[in-house]
Each structure stands twice: as structure tokens, then as C-alpha cells.
Write a protein that holds these residues in place. Structure first.
Motif, mmCIF file in Angstrom:
data_model
loop_
_atom_site.group_PDB
_atom_site.id
_atom_site.type_symbol
_atom_site.label_atom_id
_atom_site.label_comp_id
_atom_site.label_asym_id
_atom_site.label_seq_id
_atom_site.Cartn_x
_atom_site.Cartn_y
_atom_site.Cartn_z
ATOM 1 N N TYR A 158 17.738 2.204 4.194
ATOM 2 C CA TYR A 158 16.323 1.718 4.033
ATOM 3 C C TYR A 158 15.582 2.877 3.126
ATOM 4 C CZ TYR A 158 16.733 -0.801 8.311
ATOM 5 O OH TYR A 158 17.386 -1.777 9.171
ATOM 6 N N VAL A 159 14.561 2.314 2.442
ATOM 7 C CA VAL A 159 13.654 3.122 1.412
ATOM 8 C C VAL A 159 12.225 2.690 1.826
ATOM 9 C CG1 VAL A 159 15.520 3.094 -0.372
ATOM 10 C CG2 VAL A 159 13.781 1.275 -0.303
ATOM 11 N N TRP A 160 11.531 3.786 1.618
ATOM 12 C CA TRP A 160 10.129 4.023 2.024
ATOM 13 C C TRP A 160 9.268 3.409 0.509
ATOM 14 C CZ3 TRP A 160 6.871 4.542 5.780
ATOM 15 C CH2 TRP A 160 5.556 4.505 5.672
ATOM 16 N N VAL A 161 8.550 2.219 0.804
ATOM 17 C CA VAL A 161 8.008 1.726 -0.176
ATOM 18 C C VAL A 161 6.362 1.928 0.035
ATOM 19 C CG1 VAL A 161 7.270 -0.460 -1.491
ATOM 20 C CG2 VAL A 161 9.472 -0.199 -0.581
ATOM 21 N N SER A 162 5.777 2.658 -1.057
ATOM 22 C CA SER A 162 4.504 3.064 -0.603
ATOM 23 C C SER A 162 3.358 1.687 -1.036
ATOM 24 C CB SER A 162 4.000 4.150 -1.671
ATOM 25 O OG SER A 162 3.929 3.639 -3.311
ATOM 26 N N GLY A 163 2.216 1.965 -0.727
ATOM 27 C CA GLY A 163 1.519 0.856 -0.697
ATOM 28 C C GLY A 163 1.021 0.581 -2.295
ATOM 29 N N GLY A 164 1.227 1.490 -3.166
ATOM 30 C CA GLY A 164 1.008 1.045 -4.545
ATOM 31 C C GLY A 164 -0.265 1.889 -4.884
ATOM 32 N N THR A 165 -0.070 2.358 -6.215
ATOM 33 C CA THR A 165 -1.422 3.208 -6.836
ATOM 34 C C THR A 165 -2.581 2.316 -6.660
ATOM 35 O OG1 THR A 165 0.259 4.300 -8.233
ATOM 36 C CG2 THR A 165 -2.136 4.591 -8.772
ATOM 37 N N GLY A 166 -3.586 2.947 -6.077
ATOM 38 C CA GLY A 166 -5.012 2.185 -5.968
ATOM 39 C C GLY A 166 -4.926 1.350 -5.008
ATOM 40 N N SER A 167 -4.116 1.083 -4.071
ATOM 41 C CA SER A 167 -4.032 0.127 -3.057
ATOM 42 C C SER A 167 -4.246 0.844 -1.704
ATOM 43 C CB SER A 167 -2.532 -0.641 -2.858
ATOM 44 O OG SER A 167 -2.586 -1.402 -1.837
ATOM 45 N N HIS A 168 -5.043 0.067 -0.687
ATOM 46 C CA HIS A 168 -5.463 0.581 0.379
ATOM 47 C C HIS A 168 -4.234 -0.050 1.370
ATOM 48 C CE1 HIS A 168 -9.237 2.422 -0.625
ATOM 49 N NE2 HIS A 168 -9.347 1.386 -1.439
ATOM 50 N N LEU A 169 -3.095 -0.490 1.028
ATOM 51 C CA LEU A 169 -2.165 -0.978 1.920
ATOM 52 C C LEU A 169 -1.195 0.243 2.289
ATOM 53 C CD1 LEU A 169 -1.254 -4.104 0.025
ATOM 54 C CD2 LEU A 169 -2.437 -4.357 2.183
ATOM 55 N N PRO A 170 -0.935 0.011 3.362
ATOM 56 C CA PRO A 170 0.062 1.363 4.088
ATOM 57 C C PRO A 170 1.476 1.061 3.739
ATOM 58 C CG PRO A 170 -0.403 -0.290 5.631
ATOM 59 C CD PRO A 170 -1.120 -0.714 4.624
ATOM 60 N N GLY A 171 2.240 2.244 3.506
ATOM 61 C CA GLY A 171 3.558 2.115 3.115
ATOM 62 C C GLY A 171 4.388 1.537 4.021
#
Length: 146
Positions: free
Chosen positions: A117-130
């Protein structure tokens, strides 16, 4: 004559106290055995030999679904898995009075389904959680070049 009911009630109460300590003296160990072909292994011998004791080994055999179960008195044991009379695995276990599960998977490690498994962040400038995402990489597959 007043003492008879007291003694009887004391003996009755102490028998309950004694009976609750008996189950804690043994450990239940169970598990499954999977053969090299990935299927449940039938008729494998699971042997427990208590260390430092002159007690006979405690032996269990796997059923058609590869499952075994055994009750052990407290202590240290050498646990051995024998397949067709040959030692396939050997470990040291400690029976503490608790129930335990010990599974054996005899498939070569390259064939085991190892999940990465890898941790995927929500993205730069995004308010979505990883979140965690299964990478799909197998142990035998080399990592891709960057």
C-alpha cells in the motif's frame, strides 16, 4: 450446629473459585495449514513438545480443510509441523492460558499474495484527505524506474 451451614457455603463458594482458575491453566491453539500448492493441507502433523519436561508430545492432525486445534497446559513448547513425516517448520511457542492462532503457509514467498500500500495525499491545494491505495506490486516484480 451454626457452623455446618457456614462450612457448606464456604466449600460451595470455594469450589466456584477453584473451577474458574482451571480454564486459565490451559491454552487453546488452533490454525490452518496451506500447502506449497496453495490448497489446505490435509493430514499434516502438528506436534508440541514441552521444553524441560518428560511429558509425551501433544499431537494434532489437520482435517480436510487444513485446520488443527489443540489444548496445551501452560509452558514453553517446541511446535513442529510435519508433512509426510518430514519437518516443514519448527518454532518455539509459550502457552500462557490464552487462546492463540498459528497458521502455516508453505507456499514459496514469491507466490504469496503480498499486498503493498502507498499513501496518496489529497493533492496540492485540495481539501480532500489522503488515503491508502493498494499499489499492486508483487514481491518478484522489480520496481519501475523513475
Amino acid at each position: 450446629m451454626v457452623w455446618r451451614p457456614f462450612i457448606a457455603s464456604f466449600l460451595f463458594a470455594s469450589s466456584f473459585a477453584f473451577s474458574t482458575t482451571l480454564p486459565a491453566q490451559t491454552s487453546s491453539v488452533e490454525g490452518n495449514v496451506v500447502g506449497a500448492d496453495g490448497r489446505p493441507l490435509k493430514d499434516a502433523e502438528v506436534r508440541f513438545e514441552q521444553k524441560g519436561a518428560a511429558v509425551s508430545p501433544i499431537i494434532s492432525r489437520t482435517d480436510v480443510s487444513g485446520h488443527y486445534t489443540v489444548a496445551l497446559p501452560r509452558g514453553m513448547y517446541k511446535m513442529t509441523l510435519l508433512v509426510a513425516g518430514k519437518v516443514s517448520a519448527s518454532i518455539t511457542v509459550k502457552a500462557t492460558g490464552a487462546n492463540s492462532r498459528i497458521d502455516f503457509d508453505l507456499r514459496p514467498s514469491a507466490e504469496k499474495r503480498i499486498k503493498h500500500y502507498v499513501w496518496v495525499s489529497g493533492g496540492t491545494g485540495s481539501h480532500l484527505p489522503g488515503h491508502w491505495v493498494e499499489a499492486g506490486i508483487r514481491a518478484a516484480t522489480p520496481s519501475p524506474a523513475p
